[in-house]
Design a protein around this motif. Structure first.
Motif, mmCIF file in Angstrom:
data_model
loop_
_atom_site.group_PDB
_atom_site.id
_atom_site.type_symbol
_atom_site.label_atom_id
_atom_site.label_comp_id
_atom_site.label_asym_id
_atom_site.label_seq_id
_atom_site.Cartn_x
_atom_site.Cartn_y
_atom_site.Cartn_z
ATOM 1 N N MET A 543 0.874 -1.259 -0.042
ATOM 2 C CA MET A 543 -0.024 0.005 -0.064
ATOM 3 C C MET A 543 0.791 1.250 0.307
ATOM 4 N N ILE A 544 1.976 1.391 0.776
ATOM 5 C CA ILE A 544 2.594 2.454 0.712
ATOM 6 C C ILE A 544 4.096 2.184 0.221
ATOM 7 N N THR A 545 4.222 2.406 -1.102
ATOM 8 C CA THR A 545 5.358 1.944 -1.989
ATOM 9 C C THR A 545 6.158 3.349 -1.855
ATOM 10 N N PRO A 546 7.689 3.195 -2.054
ATOM 11 C CA PRO A 546 8.514 4.329 -2.136
ATOM 12 C C PRO A 546 7.943 5.618 -2.589
ATOM 13 N N ALA A 547 6.872 5.375 -3.914
ATOM 14 C CA ALA A 547 6.467 6.428 -4.514
ATOM 15 C C ALA A 547 5.451 7.396 -3.717
ATOM 16 N N ASN A 548 4.904 6.652 -2.764
ATOM 17 C CA ASN A 548 3.749 7.140 -2.037
ATOM 18 C C ASN A 548 4.411 7.787 -0.511
ATOM 19 N N ILE A 549 5.608 7.699 -0.325
ATOM 20 C CA ILE A 549 6.446 8.301 0.927
ATOM 21 C C ILE A 549 6.897 9.624 0.550
ATOM 22 N N THR A 550 6.792 10.726 1.497
ATOM 23 C CA THR A 550 7.391 11.898 1.374
ATOM 24 C C THR A 550 8.016 12.095 2.625
ATOM 25 N N LEU A 551 9.104 12.770 2.878
ATOM 26 C CA LEU A 551 9.994 13.158 3.607
ATOM 27 C C LEU A 551 10.355 14.504 3.855
ATOM 28 N N LEU A 552 9.623 15.171 4.845
ATOM 29 C CA LEU A 552 9.899 16.681 4.889
ATOM 30 C C LEU A 552 10.503 17.001 6.537
ATOM 31 N N ASP A 553 11.083 18.134 6.657
ATOM 32 C CA ASP A 553 11.639 18.499 7.926
ATOM 33 C C ASP A 553 10.536 19.018 8.905
ATOM 34 N N SER A 554 9.631 19.926 8.255
ATOM 35 C CA SER A 554 8.526 20.458 8.883
ATOM 36 C C SER A 554 7.441 21.124 8.065
ATOM 37 N N ASP A 612 -9.811 4.435 -6.076
ATOM 38 C CA ASP A 612 -9.075 3.317 -5.778
ATOM 39 C C ASP A 612 -8.611 3.009 -4.308
ATOM 40 N N VAL A 613 -8.441 1.948 -4.009
ATOM 41 C CA VAL A 613 -7.903 1.880 -2.425
ATOM 42 C C VAL A 613 -6.344 2.212 -2.753
ATOM 43 N N GLY A 614 -5.609 2.910 -1.552
ATOM 44 C CA GLY A 614 -4.340 3.603 -1.398
ATOM 45 C C GLY A 614 -3.896 3.956 -0.080
ATOM 46 N N MET A 615 -2.629 4.030 0.037
ATOM 47 C CA MET A 615 -2.028 4.704 1.325
ATOM 48 C C MET A 615 -0.980 5.463 0.966
ATOM 49 N N SER A 616 -0.525 6.676 1.616
ATOM 50 C CA SER A 616 0.424 7.401 1.741
ATOM 51 C C SER A 616 1.037 7.918 2.683
ATOM 52 N N LEU A 617 2.314 8.128 2.894
ATOM 53 C CA LEU A 617 2.856 8.689 4.222
ATOM 54 C C LEU A 617 3.625 9.817 4.292
ATOM 55 N N LEU A 618 3.491 10.632 4.901
ATOM 56 C CA LEU A 618 4.252 11.748 4.936
ATOM 57 C C LEU A 618 5.211 11.584 6.518
ATOM 58 N N ARG A 619 6.444 11.854 6.567
ATOM 59 C CA ARG A 619 7.291 11.910 7.917
ATOM 60 C C ARG A 619 7.746 13.238 7.871
ATOM 61 N N LEU A 620 7.729 13.650 9.151
ATOM 62 C CA LEU A 620 8.056 15.020 9.546
ATOM 63 C C LEU A 620 9.197 14.882 10.549
ATOM 64 N N LYS A 621 10.434 15.560 10.511
ATOM 65 C CA LYS A 621 11.381 15.407 11.636
ATOM 66 C C LYS A 621 10.878 16.356 12.788
ATOM 67 N N GLU A 622 10.487 17.403 12.536
ATOM 68 C CA GLU A 622 9.521 18.095 13.401
ATOM 69 C C GLU A 622 8.220 18.030 13.427
ATOM 70 N N HIS A 665 13.889 5.488 14.396
ATOM 71 C CA HIS A 665 14.517 5.446 13.358
ATOM 72 C C HIS A 665 14.086 6.072 11.937
ATOM 73 N N ALA A 666 12.611 5.842 12.014
ATOM 74 C CA ALA A 666 12.137 6.341 10.467
ATOM 75 C C ALA A 666 11.825 7.782 10.626
ATOM 76 N N ILE A 667 11.882 8.514 11.919
ATOM 77 C CA ILE A 667 11.919 10.067 12.108
ATOM 78 C C ILE A 667 13.273 10.788 11.698
ATOM 79 N N GLU A 668 14.362 9.865 11.929
ATOM 80 C CA GLU A 668 15.709 10.447 11.969
ATOM 81 C C GLU A 668 16.390 10.150 10.303
ATOM 82 N N THR A 669 16.063 9.090 9.767
ATOM 83 C CA THR A 669 16.429 8.904 8.494
ATOM 84 C C THR A 669 16.084 9.867 7.327
ATOM 85 N N ASP A 670 17.009 9.858 6.370
ATOM 86 C CA ASP A 670 16.558 10.943 5.198
ATOM 87 C C ASP A 670 16.598 10.082 4.072
ATOM 88 N N SER A 671 16.103 8.686 4.069
ATOM 89 C CA SER A 671 16.029 7.817 3.034
ATOM 90 C C SER A 671 14.658 7.291 2.861
#
Length: 691
Positions: A543-554, A612-622, A665-671
């Motif tokens: 569901m949460i593929t790499p294309a559906n993952i967004t990494l931001l600081d804040s 369609d069915v789907g999931m996406s993830l935003l990770r924030l450091k702050e 770990h997921a909060i701190e990584t940049d990958s």
């Protein structure tokens, strides 16, 4: 509850002369048929609170009185009624407030001691309670040598107080005569305003309730008296355009036809008073002044039917009754003019259960009005719905009542509650609870569903939080066999009755319903239908593929966080832009989307824009501040097309939410690949436990 002077005299007449007719009493006491009916209702309320049989009337105007009433009341009737010369403290407080609001002269302590026939020390003590009462309205009772005792504060709040006090005093023994004595209002004034109000009724094609017809003349006279003394509403929250084109505003103009100097703000206030007054009957009701009110009530009823496992017959008539009450309630709630309702005696267990289900179904009205629905208004609505249920022979007391107890957080608990409600549509599901809430739960229930063992003397069924189709089949079979001894058929008898009534005439609907239930409920196991090809459940990493993952600081706001998290699904066409707006609206109304430390799952209904069915993830450091209580690092958007395909992934996400190490770990990584790798670990774990 006590009877006023007129009701007391009528009851004496009936006890001493049971063969008297309605016509004779009307002539003897100079009453209209409506006034006599109001008094008989009050007398019956009083009899009910004293556990005595009610008085009935025949079509010919004669009275049927149970022998118990004669034996209890004959000769010693006064023993049951409060001595009108002895006033309790709360009654004295109401009468002091009435004098402060309605007296035409300056008031000193002597005025209160003379009128209430108590000492100065008693009055001084009562004044402290008067101020306690005034605190609820943010008002103050002040004394000065020049003006005596006066209530000071916002005039709008004073009007609310005045309306309440008039109602309370009229409920006292000899309340009407006390009110007239203390305020100096004359019979001629009352009769004049009653005639004006009856003209208003004719103009609006309505009939106010008898209680309101009794109180309105006094309230209007005292309002006009305050206006004449210069106590006017200065700033009024209602815009002229909102009420000026209503029939009630036109009626106000006629009500005040000889009072040309009344300012517009006061005319609007009196219009609001008419709009907030309960009606007994209304002709040609329209929702022109309250758009979407009909659909909100209809949705509320459907939610109640679903939660109470019933189907309302003669639905249009029930809708009319609810509309007649809820239209004035709309204005009462919106402008904070709600009355306090006093119910005599203890409430029945079934009434409390119905009120609980009404309060859970009332969200459409809350959204329309934009305010919380006060408990008193919920109680009124419960009375109407409960009365209709009794009329059609419905009772939730005879139904199986269930609760869901889940220690895994509000969101998981609600998902479990919804799934079980659909699996057992014939049960009344009261609440989803935490273990702590369960230990202090007050309502009666029959069975408990929980993923963990609980100490209870009720039937307990241990159930997984997320059930597959085969597990649902087994659980339903287990529960039904234990509760009923057989597997009831899932067909809805009420819906069958609705279809039958469309094409035929049913002479005895209740008997037909019982026979249909008897026939259907003894069917075999085929009543539980298995799905031949259920949709394939998806894992978290699917569901949460790499294309559906967004990494931001804040990000700057919660709204921005939701939009950034949803962007991959939006760009791929899995959701429409309107779905994002729907998620933001939903998340503002309820914080149940927080499923664990730092993790939230905003979502909305499939019909709000899911393709369609789907999931996406935003990770924030702050972390972004969602509410005062919750700061969020992970925003996971869920787009669901059914109630099944995303459940496995959601369960795996919750396992991730419980791991402090992996979250950190997921909060701190940049990958992005590293975050996906962590999520994949939980997909593998879940697959291992289910194989």
């Amino acid at each position: 509850m006590v009877l006023n002077e007129r009701d007391n005299r009528i009851l004496d007449e009936l006890i001493n002369n049971p063969s008297v007719t309605s016509t004779t009493i009307e002539e003897e006491y100079n009453l209209t048929r409506r006034q006599l009916g109001y008094s008989i209702n009050k007398i019956n309320d009083w009899l009910y609170t004293n556990n005595l049989p009610l008085i009935e009337r025949t079509r010919k105007g004669q009275f049927i009185i149970d022998q118990t009433v004669f034996s209890k009341l004959s000769g010693n009737h006064e023993n049951f009624i409060m001595d009108s010369t002895i006033l309790a403290e709360e009654q004295r407080v109401q009468l002091i407030l009435l004098m402060l609001l309605g007296s035409e002269e300056e008031l000193s302590l002597n005025h209160f001691t003379i009128e209430l026939e108590v000492s100065k020390n008693t009055i001084l003590s009562d004044m402290k309670q008067v101020q306690v009462f005034l605190d609820e309205y943010n008002l103050v009772n002040r004394y000065s040598r020049k003006h005596g005792y006066l209530i000071e504060g916002d005039e709008f709040q004073i009007r609310k107080l005045l309306n309440n006090v008039v109602q309370q005093v009229l409920l006292m023994s000899n309340g009407e005569s006390r009110l007239m004595t203390l305020t100096g209002i004359k019979n001629e004034q009352i009769n004049e305003f009653k005639q004006r109000i009856e003209k208003v009724e004719n103009k609006l094609n309505i009939k106010f309730t008898d209680e309101k017809l009794e109180t309105m003349p006094f309230t209007l006279i005292l309002i006009l008296r305050r206006i004449e003394k210069g106590s006017e509403i200065e700033a009024f929250s209602i815009k002229y355009d909102e009420l000026s084109d209503t029939k009630e505003y036109q009626a106000t103009e006629e009500l005040l036809y000889d009072k040309k100097d009344i300012p517009v703000s006061e005319r609007l206030f009196i219009t609001l008073h008419l709009l907030t007054t309960n009606v007994y009957w209304a002709e040609d009701f329209t929702e022109d002044t309250v758009p979407n009110l009909v659909s909100a009530i209809d949705t509320m009823l459907r939610l109640f039917e679903k939660s109470a496992c019933i189907y309302f017959q003669e639905r249009e008539q029930l809708m009319d009754k609810l509309l007649q009450h809820i239209k004035p309630a709309y204005y009462r709630i919106k402008y904070h003019l709600t009355d306090t309702i006093q119910i005599q005696g203890s409430l029945s267990k079934e009434f409390l259960e119905i009120r609980h289900l009404v309060s859970k179904s009332i969200e459409p009205l809350k959204e329309l009005i934009g305010s919380e629905i006060p408990a008193s208004e919920t109680t009124y609505i419960t009375m109407l719905i409960g009365g209709w249920m009794n009329r059609q022979g419905e009772s939730i007391d005879r139904k199986v009542k269930a609760i869901v107890v889940c220690p895994q957080g509000v969101s998981v608990s609600r998902l479990m509650f919804n799934d079980l409600s659909e699996l057992f549509p014939e049960f009344v599901f009261l609440d989803s609870l935490s273990v702590r809430e369960f230990l202090n739960y007050k309502l009666e229930y029959d069975i408990v569903f929980s993923p963990t063992y609980l100490e209870t003397n009720k039937k307990l069924f241990i159930s997984k939080v997320f059930l597959g189709e085969e597990e649902k089949y087994r659980l339903r079979k287990q529960v039904m066999l234990e509760i009923h001894g057989y597997i009831p058929n899932d067909r809805n008898v009420n819906q069958l009755l609705e279809i039958i009534n469309k094409y035929s005439t049913v002479n005895n609907e209740r008997a037909l319903k019982e026979e249909l239930e008897s026939y259907l409920n003894h069917a075999d196991d085929t009543a539980i239908v298995k799905k031949e090809n259920p949709p394939q459940d998806l894992n978290l990493d699917d569901m949460i593929t790499p294309a559906n993952i967004t990494l931001l600081d804040s990000v700057d706001s919660w709204e921005e966080a939701v939009r950034k998290a949803a962007q991959p699904l939006n760009e791929s066409g899995i959701i429409e832009p309107i779905y994002v707006d729907a998620m933001i609206r939903s998340s503002k109304e309820d914080s149940y989307i927080v499923i664990g430390p730092n993790i939230a799952i905003p979502h909305a209904a499939p019909e709000d824009g899911v393709n369609d069915v789907g999931m996406s993830l935003l990770r924030l450091k702050e972390p972004v501040q969602y509410t005062e209580e919750f700061a969020i690092n992970f925003v996971v958007v869920i787009a669901a097309v059914d109630k099944q395909q995303h459940i496995r992934a959601l369960m795996q996400l919750m396992q991730f939410a419980n791991s402090e190490i992996d979250r950190k770990h997921a909060i701190e990584t940049d990958s992005i690949e590293e975050v996906h790798k962590i999520l994949k670990l939980y997909s593998i774990k879940e697959m291992a436990t289910t194989n």
